[in-house]
Design a protein around this motif. Structure first.
Motif, PDB file in Angstrom:
ATOM      1  N   LEU A 102     102.319  19.229  -3.852  1.00 48.75           N
ATOM      2  CA  LEU A 102     100.865  19.365  -3.733  1.00 48.75           C
ATOM      3  C   LEU A 102     100.343  18.441  -2.636  1.00 48.75           C
ATOM      4  CD1 LEU A 102      98.095  20.387  -4.681  1.00 48.75           C
ATOM      5  CD2 LEU A 102      98.124  18.599  -6.443  1.00 48.75           C
ATOM      6  N   ASP A 103      99.839  19.050  -1.574  1.00 49.61           N
ATOM      7  CA  ASP A 103      99.179  18.305  -0.500  1.00 49.61           C
ATOM      8  C   ASP A 103      97.677  18.495  -0.702  1.00 49.61           C
ATOM      9  OD1 ASP A 103      98.450  17.014   1.835  1.00 49.61           O
ATOM     10  OD2 ASP A 103      98.922  18.729   3.122  1.00 49.61           O
ATOM     11  N   PRO A 104      96.976  17.499  -1.221  1.00 48.13           N
ATOM     12  CA  PRO A 104      95.559  17.679  -1.557  1.00 48.13           C
ATOM     13  C   PRO A 104      94.676  17.663  -0.313  1.00 48.13           C
ATOM     14  CG  PRO A 104      96.198  15.419  -1.994  1.00 48.13           C
ATOM     15  CD  PRO A 104      97.452  16.138  -1.547  1.00 48.13           C
ATOM     16  N   VAL A 105      94.660  18.803   0.397  1.00 44.71           N
ATOM     17  CA  VAL A 105      93.917  18.904   1.656  1.00 44.71           C
ATOM     18  C   VAL A 105      92.426  18.918   1.356  1.00 44.71           C
ATOM     19  CG1 VAL A 105      93.531  20.268   3.730  1.00 44.71           C
ATOM     20  CG2 VAL A 105      95.814  20.164   2.711  1.00 44.71           C
ATOM     21  N   MET A 106      91.746  17.857   1.717  1.00 42.14           N
ATOM     22  CA  MET A 106      90.319  17.728   1.426  1.00 42.14           C
ATOM     23  C   MET A 106      89.476  17.666   2.686  1.00 42.14           C
ATOM     24  SD  MET A 106      90.503  15.024  -1.735  1.00 42.14           S
ATOM     25  CE  MET A 106      91.318  15.474  -3.265  1.00 42.14           C
ATOM     26  N   VAL A 134     102.844  14.800  -5.394  1.00 44.47           N
ATOM     27  CA  VAL A 134     101.569  14.938  -4.694  1.00 44.47           C
ATOM     28  C   VAL A 134     101.583  13.974  -3.526  1.00 44.47           C
ATOM     29  CG1 VAL A 134     100.422  13.286  -6.238  1.00 44.47           C
ATOM     30  CG2 VAL A 134      99.047  14.899  -4.920  1.00 44.47           C
ATOM     31  N   THR A 135     101.026  14.404  -2.373  1.00 38.57           N
ATOM     32  CA  THR A 135     101.200  13.636  -1.130  1.00 38.57           C
ATOM     33  C   THR A 135      99.855  13.282  -0.493  1.00 38.57           C
ATOM     34  OG1 THR A 135     101.363  15.663   0.205  1.00 38.57           O
ATOM     35  CG2 THR A 135     103.415  14.763  -0.694  1.00 38.57           C
ATOM     36  N   PRO A 136      99.023  12.475  -1.141  1.00 37.31           N
ATOM     37  CA  PRO A 136      97.712  12.151  -0.569  1.00 37.31           C
ATOM     38  C   PRO A 136      97.799  11.084   0.525  1.00 37.31           C
ATOM     39  CG  PRO A 136      98.014  10.946  -2.602  1.00 37.31           C
ATOM     40  CD  PRO A 136      99.222  11.842  -2.449  1.00 37.31           C
ATOM     41  N   VAL A 171     104.453  10.524  -6.706  1.00 37.56           N
ATOM     42  CA  VAL A 171     103.328  10.377  -5.776  1.00 37.56           C
ATOM     43  C   VAL A 171     103.841   9.728  -4.502  1.00 37.56           C
ATOM     44  CG1 VAL A 171     101.033   9.399  -5.388  1.00 37.56           C
ATOM     45  CG2 VAL A 171     101.717  10.087  -7.707  1.00 37.56           C
ATOM     46  N   LEU A 172     103.490  10.324  -3.366  1.00 41.32           N
ATOM     47  CA  LEU A 172     103.756   9.719  -2.063  1.00 41.32           C
ATOM     48  C   LEU A 172     102.406   9.393  -1.446  1.00 41.32           C
ATOM     49  CD1 LEU A 172     105.901   9.012   0.162  1.00 41.32           C
ATOM     50  CD2 LEU A 172     105.356  11.255   1.162  1.00 41.32           C
ATOM     51  N   VAL A 173     102.016   8.106  -1.484  1.00 42.70           N
ATOM     52  CA  VAL A 173     100.768   7.682  -0.859  1.00 42.70           C
ATOM     53  C   VAL A 173     101.073   7.369   0.598  1.00 42.70           C
ATOM     54  CG1 VAL A 173      98.822   6.087  -0.899  1.00 42.70           C
ATOM     55  CG2 VAL A 173      99.944   6.734  -3.042  1.00 42.70           C
ATOM     56  N   LYS A 174     100.444   8.105   1.502  1.00 38.17           N
ATOM     57  CA  LYS A 174     100.755   7.994   2.927  1.00 38.17           C
ATOM     58  C   LYS A 174      99.863   6.950   3.598  1.00 38.17           C
ATOM     59  CE  LYS A 174      99.860  12.323   3.327  1.00 38.17           C
ATOM     60  NZ  LYS A 174      99.667  13.735   3.742  1.00 38.17           N
ATOM     61  N   GLY A 175     100.475   6.126   4.425  1.00 45.26           N
ATOM     62  CA  GLY A 175      99.738   5.043   5.061  1.00 45.26           C
ATOM     63  C   GLY A 175      99.308   5.312   6.480  1.00 45.26           C
ATOM     64  N   GLY A 176      99.323   6.579   6.900  1.00 40.01           N
ATOM     65  CA  GLY A 176      98.994   6.897   8.280  1.00 40.01           C
ATOM     66  C   GLY A 176      97.583   6.524   8.687  1.00 40.01           C
ATOM     67  N   HIS A 177      96.651   6.451   7.709  1.00 41.76           N
ATOM     68  CA  HIS A 177      95.270   6.078   8.016  1.00 41.76           C
ATOM     69  C   HIS A 177      95.072   4.563   8.028  1.00 41.76           C
ATOM     70  CE1 HIS A 177      94.510  10.323   7.259  1.00 41.76           C
ATOM     71  NE2 HIS A 177      93.277  10.170   7.691  1.00 41.76           N
ATOM     72  N   GLY A 178      96.152   3.819   7.785  1.00 38.08           N
ATOM     73  CA  GLY A 178      96.039   2.366   7.785  1.00 38.08           C
ATOM     74  C   GLY A 178      96.070   1.803   9.192  1.00 38.08           C
ATOM     75  N   THR A 179      96.262   0.496   9.275  1.00 36.42           N
ATOM     76  CA  THR A 179      96.328  -0.188  10.566  1.00 36.42           C
ATOM     77  C   THR A 179      97.620  -0.999  10.646  1.00 36.42           C
ATOM     78  OG1 THR A 179      95.108  -2.076   9.674  1.00 36.42           O
ATOM     79  CG2 THR A 179      93.815  -0.335  10.742  1.00 36.42           C
ATOM     80  N   GLY A 180      97.860  -1.575  11.804  1.00 29.08           N
ATOM     81  CA  GLY A 180      99.051  -2.389  11.980  1.00 29.08           C
ATOM     82  C   GLY A 180     100.127  -1.639  12.735  1.00 29.08           C
ATOM     83  N   PRO A 181     101.176  -2.350  13.127  1.00 30.28           N
ATOM     84  CA  PRO A 181     102.224  -1.753  13.959  1.00 30.28           C
ATOM     85  C   PRO A 181     103.095  -0.748  13.221  1.00 30.28           C
ATOM     86  CG  PRO A 181     102.831  -3.987  13.330  1.00 30.28           C
ATOM     87  CD  PRO A 181     101.429  -3.788  12.864  1.00 30.28           C
ATOM     88  N   GLU A 182     103.101  -0.788  11.880  1.00 26.99           N
ATOM     89  CA  GLU A 182     103.917   0.137  11.106  1.00 26.99           C
ATOM     90  C   GLU A 182     103.048   1.007  10.211  1.00 26.99           C
ATOM     91  OE1 GLU A 182     106.908  -2.008   8.912  1.00 26.99           O
ATOM     92  OE2 GLU A 182     108.353  -1.732  10.547  1.00 26.99           O
ATOM     93  N   SER A 183     103.505   2.244  10.012  1.00 23.90           N
ATOM     94  CA  SER A 183     102.891   3.142   9.040  1.00 23.90           C
ATOM     95  C   SER A 183     103.801   3.174   7.818  1.00 23.90           C
ATOM     96  CB  SER A 183     102.745   4.548   9.628  1.00 23.90           C
ATOM     97  OG  SER A 183     102.253   5.456   8.658  1.00 23.90           O
TER      98      SER A 183
END
Length: 265
Positions: A102-106, A134-136, A171-183
């Protein structure tokens, strides 16, 4: 047997996300792709101009037709914008005993809202408990958990645990919207925590990243990989697609990742 995967999602006329991105991803990873289209979007790399939903009857009919004919190894759900569509999909999944990715596309990459506000509760109550994972992203995890957007890993874990208690298998909480040198993404299944980090890629071409990742996970599951391995190979594939996508010149806005980066440049 030929590995087969199903995407239940909206069509992106720009070709970078949605059904189009999912089918490209399935093909790139050696899986035959099938689809149940939930909506037609009028969009390009600059944004979403309009959306027309497919009737819930037709959405469910597509799913039934496929499962009655094929041995589908895994399914993913992307854009489902209305309550009645969510209910129809949930019922079809129960009929065929399917536990989807489930990719909760919002919200689209452009910032356009793709899920009606009153449909969030339905997604949480009807689809989340059926999901194998689920991959939010960070904003989606916040909306689903009812908490502010996570600022650190402790908050990401807390939100993931809420979604696990709501019934998600993992649950896979994705950090792409975060900051810093790594996601950094965090994978939790109620028993273990896996921290997955990659160098952050500086590119404007990020359209369809969430669709691509969830489709890649489904492709791995369709090929018989354990969930953690499917997630790991999906993140490797997306990282390569983002790197190669940085060189693409498609459209005037946020361009797509390069789904076929292993085959042509």
């Amino acid at each position: 047997m030929t590995a087969i995967a199903l995407t239940i999602a909206g069509s992106d006329s720009g070709g970078g996300a949605g059904i189009q991105a999912d089918l490209k991803t399935f093909s790139a990873l050696g899986v035959f792709g099938t689809s149940a289209i939930t909506a037609i979007t009028v969009q390009n790399t600059q944004g979403v101009r309009d959306v027309e939903d497919i009737s819930p009857h037709i959405v469910a009919g597509q799913i039934d037709a496929l499962y009655e004919d094929m041995e589908i190894g895994a399914a993913k759900i992307g854009m489902v914008s209305r309550i009645d569509t969510i209910m129809a999909i949930a019922s079809a999944l129960r009929r065929h005993k399917v536990r989807p990715v489930l990719d909760p596309v919002m919200v689209a990459t452009s910032g356009d809202r793709l899920l009606q506000s009153d449909a969030i509760d339905a997604l949480r109550s009807e689809l989340l408990p059926q999901a194998i994972i689920v991959t939010p992203n960070l904003p989606e995890a916040a909306l689903l958990s009812g908490m502010p957007v996570a600022k650190d890993e402790a908050q990401m874990i807390a939100q993931a645990e809420i979604l696990l208690r709501a019934g998600a298998g993992a649950v896979l909480v994705k950090g792409g919207h975060g900051t810093g040198p790594e996601s950094t993404d965090l994978l939790l299944d109620g028993n273990s925590l896996i921290r997955l980090s990659r160098p952050r890629i500086d590119t404007p071409n990020t359209h369809g990243t969430g669709c691509t990742l969830s489709a890649a996970i489904a492709a791995g599951l369709a090929r018989g990989l354990p969930l953690a391995d499917a997630v790991a190979q999906a993140r490797d594939y997306l990282h390569g697609a983002l790197q190669a996508g940085a060189t693409l010149a498609i459209g005037k806005g946020s361009g797509p990742v390069h789904h076929f980066h292993r085959w042509w440049r």
